[in-house]
Design a protein around this motif. Structure first.
Motif, mmCIF file in Angstrom:
data_model
loop_
_atom_site.group_PDB
_atom_site.id
_atom_site.type_symbol
_atom_site.label_atom_id
_atom_site.label_comp_id
_atom_site.label_asym_id
_atom_site.label_seq_id
_atom_site.Cartn_x
_atom_site.Cartn_y
_atom_site.Cartn_z
ATOM 1 N N TYR A 29 -7.724 2.947 4.335
ATOM 2 C CA TYR A 29 -7.983 3.601 3.201
ATOM 3 C C TYR A 29 -7.100 4.256 2.537
ATOM 4 C CZ TYR A 29 -10.874 6.648 0.075
ATOM 5 O OH TYR A 29 -11.520 7.092 -0.796
ATOM 6 N N ARG A 30 -6.289 4.940 3.292
ATOM 7 C CA ARG A 30 -5.109 5.966 2.693
ATOM 8 C C ARG A 30 -4.084 4.827 2.299
ATOM 9 N NH1 ARG A 30 -2.126 9.550 6.109
ATOM 10 N NH2 ARG A 30 -1.584 10.362 3.993
ATOM 11 N N HIS A 31 -3.737 3.750 2.861
ATOM 12 C CA HIS A 31 -2.602 2.751 2.401
ATOM 13 C C HIS A 31 -3.307 2.139 1.054
ATOM 14 C CE1 HIS A 31 -0.161 2.273 6.413
ATOM 15 N NE2 HIS A 31 -0.465 3.675 6.056
ATOM 16 N N SER A 32 -4.685 1.988 1.082
ATOM 17 C CA SER A 32 -5.081 1.072 -0.268
ATOM 18 C C SER A 32 -4.872 1.924 -1.335
ATOM 19 C CB SER A 32 -6.571 0.821 0.201
ATOM 20 O OG SER A 32 -6.785 0.115 1.056
ATOM 21 N N TRP A 39 0.595 0.720 -8.317
ATOM 22 C CA TRP A 39 0.154 -0.225 -9.452
ATOM 23 C C TRP A 39 -0.163 0.626 -10.656
ATOM 24 C CZ3 TRP A 39 1.489 -4.832 -9.956
ATOM 25 C CH2 TRP A 39 2.066 -5.675 -8.814
ATOM 26 N N ALA A 40 -1.120 1.764 -10.704
ATOM 27 C CA ALA A 40 -1.499 2.604 -11.509
ATOM 28 C C ALA A 40 -1.224 4.087 -11.366
ATOM 29 C CB ALA A 40 -2.952 2.629 -11.368
ATOM 30 N N TYR A 83 -2.055 -6.990 -2.165
ATOM 31 C CA TYR A 83 -1.906 -6.113 -3.469
ATOM 32 C C TYR A 83 -0.252 -5.555 -3.246
ATOM 33 C CZ TYR A 83 -6.646 -6.601 -5.439
ATOM 34 O OH TYR A 83 -7.486 -7.171 -6.056
ATOM 35 N N ALA A 84 0.526 -5.718 -2.356
ATOM 36 C CA ALA A 84 1.572 -4.857 -1.992
ATOM 37 C C ALA A 84 2.444 -4.946 -3.321
ATOM 38 C CB ALA A 84 2.173 -5.487 -0.921
#
Length: 130
Positions: A29-32, A39-40, A83-84
């Motif tokens: 979750y934290r890495h997400s 990205w944003a 998504y990296a």
């Protein structure tokens, strides 16, 4: 338990697979969120994405089958890898940022507490400086 050998990941095994599921989900979750922030960077774009990621985690919160939990975590890790960001966002003042150590602190400054009374700056009764 005491006396049990420490689990060491085998070659080719992810360190994530040795941790408990709660730890893996928390890190995922934290890495997400951190990947999404790369990205944003603008908060008005980030907040809806954060809510979408949270909804994905909440959807799988009720899973009880160990196999289903493992598959959900592995799917999340694969999605995260996809998504990296090639150039992840770094806070400018942190290590690796563009402002890191740009303006070092000034050298130490000696403070004189007896200003004006130092030797050689005060005239004596005969008019000579002592």
């Amino acid at each position: 338990t005491l006396g049990s050998p420490r689990q060491v990941p085998r070659r080719g095994t992810s360190i994530m697979s040795v941790m408990s599921n709660a730890t893996r989900v928390t890190r995922l979750y934290r890495h997400s969120l951190k990947t999404c922030l790369s990205w944003a960077v603008m908060r008005d774009v980030f907040y809806p994405e954060r809510d979408r990621i949270r909804a994905m985690f909440e959807k799988n919160k009720s899973l009880r089958d160990p196999g289903a939990i493992e598959r959900a975590i592995e799917d999340g890790e694969k999605t995260l890898d996809g998504y990296a960001h090639p150039d992840p966002y770094t806070v400018p003042s942190s290590y690796g940022g563009s402002k890191y150590a740009r303006n070092p602190p000034p050298p130490g400054i000696e403070i004189l507490y007896d200003f004006g009374r130092e030797r050689g700056t005060t005239p004596g009764p005969d008019g000579h400086y002592r």
